[in-house]
Structure formats: C-alpha cells, structure tokens
Design a protein around this motif. Structure first.
Motif, PDB file in Angstrom:
ATOM      1  N   TYR A 318       0.820  -1.210   0.000  1.00 52.98           N
ATOM      2  CA  TYR A 318       0.000   0.000   0.000  1.00 52.98           C
ATOM      3  C   TYR A 318       0.856   1.264   0.000  1.00 52.98           C
ATOM      4  O   TYR A 318       0.544   2.228  -0.717  1.00 52.98           O
ATOM      5  N   VAL A 319       1.931   1.289   0.778  1.00 50.71           N
ATOM      6  CA  VAL A 319       2.714   2.523   0.919  1.00 50.71           C
ATOM      7  C   VAL A 319       3.843   2.650  -0.101  1.00 50.71           C
ATOM      8  O   VAL A 319       4.474   3.714  -0.182  1.00 50.71           O
ATOM      9  N   THR A 320       4.117   1.593  -0.875  1.00 50.64           N
ATOM     10  CA  THR A 320       5.229   1.671  -1.830  1.00 50.64           C
ATOM     11  C   THR A 320       4.801   1.642  -3.293  1.00 50.64           C
ATOM     12  O   THR A 320       5.583   2.016  -4.169  1.00 50.64           O
ATOM     13  N   HIS A 321       3.575   1.223  -3.588  1.00 51.92           N
ATOM     14  CA  HIS A 321       3.228   0.974  -4.996  1.00 51.92           C
ATOM     15  C   HIS A 321       3.105   2.242  -5.833  1.00 51.92           C
ATOM     16  O   HIS A 321       3.452   2.240  -7.021  1.00 51.92           O
ATOM     17  N   PHE A 322       2.630   3.336  -5.232  1.00 52.45           N
ATOM     18  CA  PHE A 322       2.352   4.530  -6.025  1.00 52.45           C
ATOM     19  C   PHE A 322       3.618   5.133  -6.643  1.00 52.45           C
ATOM     20  O   PHE A 322       3.634   5.430  -7.846  1.00 52.45           O
ATOM     21  N   PRO A 323       4.710   5.317  -5.886  1.00 56.85           N
ATOM     22  CA  PRO A 323       5.932   5.823  -6.519  1.00 56.85           C
ATOM     23  C   PRO A 323       6.456   4.899  -7.619  1.00 56.85           C
ATOM     24  O   PRO A 323       7.000   5.376  -8.623  1.00 56.85           O
ATOM     25  N   ILE A 324       6.282   3.596  -7.444  1.00 52.90           N
ATOM     26  CA  ILE A 324       6.742   2.659  -8.472  1.00 52.90           C
ATOM     27  C   ILE A 324       5.949   2.849  -9.755  1.00 52.90           C
ATOM     28  O   ILE A 324       6.517   2.879 -10.862  1.00 52.90           O
ATOM     29  N   LEU A 325       4.627   2.974  -9.631  1.00 51.05           N
ATOM     30  CA  LEU A 325       3.792   3.200 -10.811  1.00 51.05           C
ATOM     31  C   LEU A 325       4.177   4.494 -11.518  1.00 51.05           C
ATOM     32  O   LEU A 325       4.265   4.531 -12.752  1.00 51.05           O
ATOM     33  N   ILE A 353       5.195  -6.189 -10.721  1.00 49.19           N
ATOM     34  CA  ILE A 353       6.424  -5.614 -10.159  1.00 49.19           C
ATOM     35  C   ILE A 353       6.164  -5.067  -8.760  1.00 49.19           C
ATOM     36  O   ILE A 353       6.943  -5.308  -7.821  1.00 49.19           O
ATOM     37  N   CYS A 354       5.074  -4.343  -8.599  1.00 50.81           N
ATOM     38  CA  CYS A 354       4.744  -3.758  -7.289  1.00 50.81           C
ATOM     39  C   CYS A 354       4.511  -4.845  -6.241  1.00 50.81           C
ATOM     40  O   CYS A 354       4.976  -4.731  -5.100  1.00 50.81           O
TER      41      CYS A 354
END
Length: 373
Positions: A318-325, A353-354
């Motif tokens: 939840y806290v890491t996926h947005f920057p990866i996208l 990947i996320c």
C-alpha cells in the motif's frame, strides 16, 4: 462502552478468541484490499489515458478498498485494546504504542526513502529527461514525479490532510495519516477513566475535525467497526435492523456511484474528474462493510478466504506501490502505448512488479505482524 471498557467480564486471553476461519477471512480481506487499491491506481496510470469507459467505477472501487482497510483497522484495534486490558489488568499505553509504532513505522519510513530514491533517479531514467511525464490529451493520475518538502514534513508528522497536502508522489499516504490519528483517539478512549484522557480526546477530535471535516466522518465509520469488536455492543444489536441498514446504505452508495459516473461523463464530459462525492460515497460503503464484517464474525455470512498470504505484504504494498507506478509511467510514457492491449499488458506487468517488490521488502519490514495485533 467507554465506561465499561475496564470491566470486561473475561478471565483469560482464550475468552477473546478470533475464530480461525474469521482470522483467515480478515487476512484475505486485508490483502485483497491492498491489491484492489493497486489495481485502481494502475488502471488510472495505464488504461485511463487510452480508454475511460470504466474510469469512474475503478476510482470508486479503490476508495471502497480503503474503507475496508479502515473497517478492519477499527475492529482489530478494538480487539487489541481488549487483550491489552486483559493481559495487563489495566490499559498499557506503552505496550499499545509500541505495537502501533512497530506496525506503522518500518514500512512507512522505508516508503519515504524509496520515494526519495526514485525521485533522484527520475531525470536519468524518464523519457523526458526530467521529473515530468509526457503531456497527453487524457486523464492521468499525475503529471510529474514530484513533491514538496512541506508535503514531506507533513507526512513525517502525520499532519498531511490536516496542515499540509499529502505527498504528490505517494497519494495513498492520505489514509495513513487518518489511521495514525484513529490509533491515538482509540488509545485515549481506552484510558477513559482518567479525566486528562477524556479532555485530550475531545480536544484532539475537535481540532482534527475543524482542520478536516472529512476526518470526523471517516472516524465515525471506523468507530462503528471498533464498537462491533465488543461483546457488550454485539449483544444489544438487532440482526434484522442491521440488515435493513446495510441495504439502505448499500443503495445510497449505488446511487452516489451512478451520479458520480453521470457527473464524469455527462457534466464534465471526461475532461476532469472530481472527488467531491467521495465523502458521501465512502461512509456509505464503510457502514455496509462494517456490518458485513460483523456478519462474518457471527457466521451469518460466509466468505471464502482467498490468497491469505497477501496480507503479509499488504501494508508494504500500500505505501510503496504509487511511486513505483509513477516511475514506470515516466520510463515508459504513454506514447509507447499504441493499443489498449499494450496498456493492459503494461498494467499487468506493473502490478506484478509492485507486488513482487512488496512481497520481498515485507520480509524485512513486517516480519512479525499478525492480523489480530
């Protein structure tokens, strides 16, 4: 409930059981909710610029998943506080705070560092040679991989959405700020017998509500799930009345979703997407979910747990996926997407990947977390 929280009629931890099946259901719901949020953002990143047919539905689907997080949190924090009281014969604020910090801080700190690292790498990897994305004639979740130091400072102290905006490069952190203050208010409720705790509870709740009225609405829904964790409350509930309430709010949510789609496609003509209806839609969905969770607990409904292990990395996801996208969007811009098929492929690969990244990192960040703590 608050007055009786210190006089629970239980003698041992075994008097506060979470049925194994119910625990697996909670784990499954938590993991799947994180994946739904990921799907919602990935859809907005890779599909919406090509086809907005389901854009309104998918956005609300992501909002619903966040409300499920709040409901699960409220119920489990209520259960955790009862165990705390039982095991310590009084409420141990130190133990409670240690559990919450251990749950929240490691993935959160890592997510901030990860976001900063990707920010530094962006100009060297993005197709534009900067932090900006390609400009295209369609909706995108962001136009650049960017943030301000004010936003970062606000997120560090969990005052984003109250005193500062949420980080532009990590939008999901808006709900984490709410969650932390839910924990604070729950801890104060657990110390209700003390005058200073009652005063602090009122003061904190008033200040946060004045800064952001939406917080008060969502806290009410969270508090409903919190109350459902107490046997004293459950014994007084009318099962049939709850089903009627569930249907009423479910219909309200459906009507709001229909109007939201009408606003997006007809009024705004797919040029903008407003979030003004979220504050109405989310509590309706939250109440439906809270009653559903209670029905699962009382075995009035069934839910077959699916991919239970996803709960082990759900918070990290939840806290890491947005920057990866966002980073993937910058490296592989929309001009590379020549068809809806390629966009779907990009969505699938990005989600994979996320998930893989969160699964790996959670081994170090969430090694001892259980759903009932």
């Amino acid at each position: 409930m608050l007055e009786n929280i210190h006089s629970l009629n239980i003698k041992s931890a075994s008097d506060l059981p979470l049925d194994k099946t119910f625990s697996l259901q909670l784990e499954s719901l938590r993991g799947l909710s994180a994946i739904v949020v990921l799907f919602s953002h990935a859809f907005q990143a890779f599909i919406a610029p090509q086809d907005v047919t389901f854009y309104s539905i998918v956005r609300l689907l992501g909002q619903s998943a966040v409300m499920m997080f709040f409901i699960l949190s409220g119920f489990l924090i209520g259960h955790s506080i009862q165990k705390n009281l039982l095991q310590n014969h009084t409420f141990s604020i130190r133990k409670y705070a240690r559990q919450r910090f251990r749950r929240i801080l490691p993935p959160f700190i890592f997510a901030l560092c990860w976001m900063l690292l990707l920010y530094l790498l962006a100009p060297y990897c993005f197709a534009t040679g900067s932090h900006d994305f390609e400009l295209i004639p369609a909706l995108m979740i962001r136009t650049a991989y960017d943030f301000s130091w004010v936003e970062l400072l606000g997120s560090v102290f969990f005052v984003n959405e109250f005193l500062t905006p949420t980080l532009y490069a990590n939008a999901p952190l808006w709900s984490l700020s709410y969650e932390v203050w839910f924990y604070v208010l729950a801890g104060l409720m657990a110390m209700w017998r003390y005058a200073f705790a009652r005063a602090a509870l009122v003061i904190v709740l008033i200040i946060l509500s004045l800064l952001n009225l939406q917080f008060l609405v969502y806290f009410g829904v969270w508090l409903l799930a919190f109350a459902f964790s107490f046997d004293q409350v459950r014994r007084r509930l009318d099962v049939h009345a709850l089903k009627i309430i569930q249907w009423i709010f479910g219909i309200f949510a459906l009507c709001i979703a229909m109007y939201d789609a009408y606003q997006f496609f007809i009024i705004d003509q797919v040029k903008t997407y407003q979030a003004n209806l979220f504050t109405l839609f989310n509590p309706c969905v939250g109440i439906v979910f809270a009653i559903f969770l209670l029905q699962l607990y009382q075995k009035q409904r069934t839910f077959t747990p699916f991919w239970v292990s996803s709960a082990r990395f759900s918070y990290t996801l939840y806290v890491t996926h947005f920057p990866i996208l966002l980073f993937i969007m910058g490296v592989f811009p929309q001009s590379y997407m020549h068809s809806i098929g390629l966009s779907i492929f990009s969505l699938t690969i990005s989600m994979s990947i996320c998930i893989a990244f969160a699964w790996l990192m959670a081994k170090f960040l969430e090694p001892q977390i259980k759903a009932i703590t």
